[in-house]
Structure formats: C-alpha cells, structure tokens
Scaffold this active site. Structure first.
Site, PDB file in Angstrom:
ATOM      1  CG  ASP A 106      71.014  14.935  -4.058  1.00 21.06           C
ATOM      2  OD1 ASP A 106      71.429  14.366  -5.158  1.00 21.06           O
ATOM      3  OD2 ASP A 106      71.060  14.459  -3.126  1.00 21.06           O
TER       4      ASP A 106
HETATM    5  N1  URA Z   1      75.827  13.694  -1.870  1.00 25.26           N
HETATM    6  C1  URA Z   1      74.345  13.579  -1.710  1.00 25.26           C
HETATM    7  O1  URA Z   1      73.913  12.657  -1.153  1.00 25.26           O
HETATM    8  N2  URA Z   1      73.788  14.683  -2.294  1.00 25.26           N
HETATM    9  C2  URA Z   1      74.525  15.831  -3.142  1.00 25.26           C
HETATM   10  O2  URA Z   1      73.562  16.622  -3.521  1.00 25.26           O
HETATM   11  C3  URA Z   1      75.662  15.862  -2.974  1.00 25.26           C
HETATM   12  C4  URA Z   1      76.701  14.797  -2.416  1.00 25.26           C
END
Ligand code: URA
Length: 234
Positions: A106
């Site tokens: 993310d």
């Molecule tokens: N899980 C999440 O919620 N976000 C990420 O970026 C990676 C794993």
C-alpha cells in the site's frame, strides 16, 4: 555469451534507443576497462562486463533483481494516481528495461519490496500457490493484547473470504505486533487487524522468506541489487 557492440549492450541495459546509445559511444561517454571506447564496431562479451557511462559504473546484467526499502507516500502501481510512483526511486535505466514491483505494498506501507525485469521471476514469486511467507511489523492504535495475538494466530474472518485467515503473530512492543502471512490478499494485514478489532496506524514489511530488511541494511528509499545467495533465501 555472444559478443555485442556497445550500442547493443547499452540498449539492452535501458540506456535508450539504439541510435541514442550509438551517439553515447561516438560522443566518448562510454568506458570499458578504464579506457574510452568510441568505436561503434568494437564488440565485447557482455557477460559480467563492467563499463562506465558518463563516469558512472555499471555492470551488464541480463536481468536485474532489486530490493527497495520503500518509504511511505509511494505507490507501487505502474500508473501512480495520487502519490509518486515507486519506479521514480530507481535510476531511469530500470524503468526503460521494464523493471516492475513483485506484488504491491500500500502507498502508506513501508519496507521490503522486490523489483525485477524478469517476468518468470515476478510470476513465480507472486504466484498464490508459492506461499512465500511475508513478515510485517504493524503498529496499532490501541495496545496489543494476548487476545489479539491469539485471534490472529487462530484465524480471523474477512468478509470476502470463504474461510478464516490465520497468521503467525507475536507481540513486539506495547503497540507493535509482528505478523507473518503466506498469502497476499488485498490489504490483508490491515484487514486482519481490523477484523480482530484493532486499527493499524503503520505497517512495515520486514522480511520475504528468509530475506530480511535488516540484513540488507537499506536506508528508507534506498535500493540494492540482490545476488544469487540472497535470491535463494526468498
Ligand atoms: N497488508 C496490508 O494491509 N497492506 C500491505 O501493504 C501489505 C500487506
């Protein structure tokens, strides 16, 4: 390997079109073994070739395998919409040779991200059946409790999943829990925490398989090449 002219070698490494690479050679910008080579007909074995472009050292690589310590506020998508794209943290040559992230983090998740221009590597690494464990450190708004750790370990139900998802979990600090998952569902860690009643305020990926961010000693925003020994840890 078959010998190639410098313009072909440069082009394969992402330095531009054949024509622009030819001009780089003609303009005396390219050095091999400490000497400028401006002969466009000169041929070299590309395997492991060390060369300089405009004084900067490079090594010929058929493919590149990279690790990046991703900062927050950076998007992994190819066409970033809101934040800067992750490829902007790498030399332009890598974009030109179609380096892509292996999976996604993310925009606000930090830590270990792999990138490569080897389609087979990207495919096998991100294939759901491979189950490569990925370890994250999540900082939670409220204190981590033994119940949270137990819930994550036994499995939490996400609304679009047929069965509860479990993780290896252990408390690190009062507001930090280490979570290892071997799948990569959308926002999986944050959603697992939310399903267990906890809000994740920061998330950092610390390891993929046996390859740890700590061992790579990368400052945030920095990247490095991965060698065969490091790749074998994935
Ligand atoms: N899980 C999440 O919620 N976000 C990420 O970026 C990676 C794993």
């Amino acid at each position: 390997m078959k010998k190639l002219t410098l313009e072909k070698i440069l082009q394969s490494q992402g330095f531009g079109t054949k024509k622009s690479c030819r001009y780089m050679v003609l303009d005396g910008l390219v050095e091999v073994a400490g000497a400028v080579v401006d002969d466009v007909k000169a041929e070299f074995d590309p395997a492991g070739l060390n060369f300089k472009v405009d004084g900067e050292p490079w090594q010929y690589r058929e493919h590149v395998y990279l690790a990046l310590n991703k900062p927050t506020g950076v998007e992994c998508s190819r066409r970033p919409a809101v934040h800067r794209g992750v490829l902007s943290l790498l030399p332009d040559q890598f974009t030109a040779r179609d380096v892509q992230p292996v999976g996604r983090l993310d925009h606000d998740t930090t830590g270990l991200l792999l990138l490569s221009d080897d389609g087979n590597f990207i495919h096998t690494q991100s294939h759901p059946k491979r189950h490569v464990p990925k370890t994250y450190v999540a900082t939670t708004q409220d204190p981590v409790t033994p119940e949270l750790v137990a819930q994550l370990s036994s499995g939490v139900q996400l609304n679009d999943e047929p069965a509860p998802l479990a993780a290896q979990a252990r408390q690190l600090e009062s507001h930090q829990v280490e979570i290892t998952i071997d799948m990569g569902k959308y926002h999986q860690v944050k959603r697992m925490l939310a399903a267990a009643g906890h809000h994740c305020v920061a998330l950092r990926r610390t390891a993929i398989g046996g390859l740890t961010l700590e061992a790579l000693e990368l400052a945030e925003g920095d990247w490095c090449y991965l060698d065969a020994e490091q790749l074998a840890k994935l």
